[in-house]
Enzyme design. Structure first.
Site, mmCIF file in Angstrom:
data_model
loop_
_atom_site.group_PDB
_atom_site.id
_atom_site.type_symbol
_atom_site.label_atom_id
_atom_site.label_comp_id
_atom_site.label_asym_id
_atom_site.label_seq_id
_atom_site.Cartn_x
_atom_site.Cartn_y
_atom_site.Cartn_z
ATOM 1 N N CYS A 41 -0.837 1.619 -3.357
ATOM 2 C CA CYS A 41 -0.415 2.303 -4.333
ATOM 3 C C CYS A 41 0.333 1.328 -5.148
ATOM 4 O O CYS A 41 0.801 0.419 -5.223
ATOM 5 C CB CYS A 41 1.029 3.702 -4.429
ATOM 6 S SG CYS A 41 -0.039 5.059 -2.901
ATOM 7 N N GLY A 51 -5.204 2.016 -5.490
ATOM 8 C CA GLY A 51 -5.131 2.756 -4.806
ATOM 9 C C GLY A 51 -6.130 4.050 -5.355
ATOM 10 O O GLY A 51 -6.059 3.804 -7.082
#
Ligand code: 5GP
Ligand code: MG
Length: 470
Positions: free
Chosen positions: A15, A41
């Protein structure tokens, strides 16, 4: 799980977050920032902006360029907002409607107004907190670990947002780099271990938060500093103030080594003098030193497994004097594929991604990659090198053997999926079919990165105490 057909190898990115406070072009800046963080991501992306009292959320599965189509974002007004690119490390990570609710930023209406959070990391005690809150009669809107942070902030009895955030985070263990937003405040905060990165930037008086500096560059923002482990940067229309979590300084700083080895984009800065590309060159130099110390190998060329092995192969060549050669050519169009993932085996996937140049018959090569996780890539790479009739095929990795799973936001396979957990060095040599196999030593890696303050638990199994709720 194979979320995208070419994402079966290696570890998984975990992320990226991006925030803007105080700029009229917030939506454009966040779109550009997330685009620069795409490598962190690819499963989904999202944004929440605030326009006075009104929140404007938008999220979707897929790449930033898919999710942030102009017609989908044109109504996202406001001068502050936060964004997220997701690779799931918890919660349902399929692309079903059910998984949609796990896309970030998460947004919750609370007694003090709308609250949005973007999280990079992985909480190690979220299950027990979730259960406790459910037992108390609270409801959840997602299954992602991040939501407990939102719920704890919403439920806190403290009087200010800053105190509510401190109260919530004091109950949480694990890794978090967070951007928290209400209609008139933004807080960037990192866990006291500093597992995951968070940078602070500035653009024409607006405050920017980003996982990496490459995204600050992409919008023309100035890199001010990193948000320190355990530190909170609090942004309002009156400016930026700094506060500390009570846990700050009480635990060992444990920045993820894999940011250095693979995850971070090479052009992202570590400090004003070093970027990740430079550190990866040093890892390659260190690998060469260790190969030489062990007695040396006769080599005609050093070559990389592109792209992630390039800087290490370059450093290896520089240090050893062995000529750098381009051996594998990478097809840059692989990513999403037109063939269903289960119809195409791993070998074909690797062959779609790489092809060797077939003009080096009889030459001795050192093939350098940044890491070996399951050993899938290396095994097929070596087989392709053999088909190209090289004389000798040696393999070098610019990181140590990965023997233990990560609990802090990187989606490692469990131990049984890790080749170095299952096989001895000798067995790996045989399995891969190499003439020699060298992993960079842990002291060598630490030396290349420069100093301590890193989490190396995937190599050692030594997890930072306290972070697992111990
Ligand atoms: P293995 O095939 O041994 O499971 O994985 C090693 C390969 O995966 C190396 O080529 C390494 O560069 C790559 N790799 C390491 N981390 C990641 C990641 O997070 N995502 C992807 N797609 N590849 C990775
Ligand atoms: Mg690679």
């Amino acid at each position: 799980m194979d979320t995208t057909p070419f994402d079966f190898d290696g570890l998984r990115e975990e992320c990226g977050v991006f925030g803007v406070f105080g700029h009229p072009e917030t939506i454009q800046l966040i779109s550009l920032g997330l685009f620069a963080l795409q490598h962190r991501g690819q499963e989904g992306a999202g944004i929440v902006t605030f326009d006075g009292e009104t929140p404007h959320p938008h999220r979707g599965h897929g790449l930033v360029s898919d999710v942030f189509q102009p017609e989908k974002t044109k109504d996202l007004r406001g001068s502050l907002g936060i964004g997220h690119v997701r690779y799931s490390t918890s919660g349902n990570n399929s692309t079903s409607d059910d998984a949609y609710r796990n896309l970030q930023p998460l947004f919750l209406e609370t007694a003090f107004g709308g609250l949005a959070v973007a999280h990079n990391g992985n909480l190690t005690n979220s299950d027990s907190i979730r259960k406790r809150l459910l037992d108390e009669g609270k409801g959840f809107i997602s299954t992602v670990d991040t939501e407990v942070i939102l719920q704890l902030i919403a439920a806190s009895k403290e009087s200010t947002l800053v105190e509510k955030v401190k109260d919530a985070l004091s109950q949480i263990t694990g890794s978090y780099s967070l951007i928290i937003m209400t209609k008139d405040m933004m807080i960037g905060v990192r866990d006291p271990f500093g597992f995951r990165p968070l940078k602070h930037g500035e653009l024409n008086g607006a405050t920017i938060f980003s996982s990496e500096t490459c995204a600050l560059d992409s919008i023309g923002a100035k890199f001010v500093d990193e948000v320190a482990p355990g530190e909170m940067l609090i942004v309002t229309k009156d400016g930026v103030t700094v506060d500390d979590l009570p846990q700050k300084g009480k635990v060992p700083i444990s920045g993820c080594v894999f940011e250095h080895i693979y995850f971070a984009r090479p052009d992202s800065l570590i400090d004003s003098k070093t970027d990740f590309h430079a550190v990866r060159i040093k890892m390659g130099q260190q690998l060469a030193k260790e190969v030489i110390q062990a007695g040396g190998i006769h080599l005609d060329y050093a070559a990389s497994v592109p792209d992630s092995g390039i800087p290490a192969a370059y450093g290896f060549s520089e240090e050893s004097g062995v000529k750098y050669q381009t051996f594998f050519i990478r097809n840059h169009y692989v990513g999403r594929t037109f063939i269903a993932p289960d119809q195409i085996n791993r070998e074909k996937k690797v062959r779609m991604k790489f092809n060797p140049r077939r003009i080096f018959k009889g030459e001795s090569f050192m093939l350098i990659d940044d890491s070996m996780v399951r050993g899938t890539t290396s095994k097929i790479i070596v087989a392709m090198a053999r088909e190209a009739d090289l004389g000798e095929v040696h393999m070098g990795l610019s990181s140590p053997m990965i023997k233990h799973p990560c609990h802090f936001g990187i989606d490692t396979p469990d131990e049984l999926g890790l080749i170095a957990h299952n096989m001895s060095h000798e067995e790996m040599v045989k399995f891969l079919g190499v003439d020699s196999l060298t992993f960079l030593s842990l002291p060598g890696l630490v030396k290349a990165i420069g100093g301590n303050g890193h989490c190396t638990s995937c190599f050692t199994g030594d997890y930072p105490v306290g972070s697992l709720g111990k």
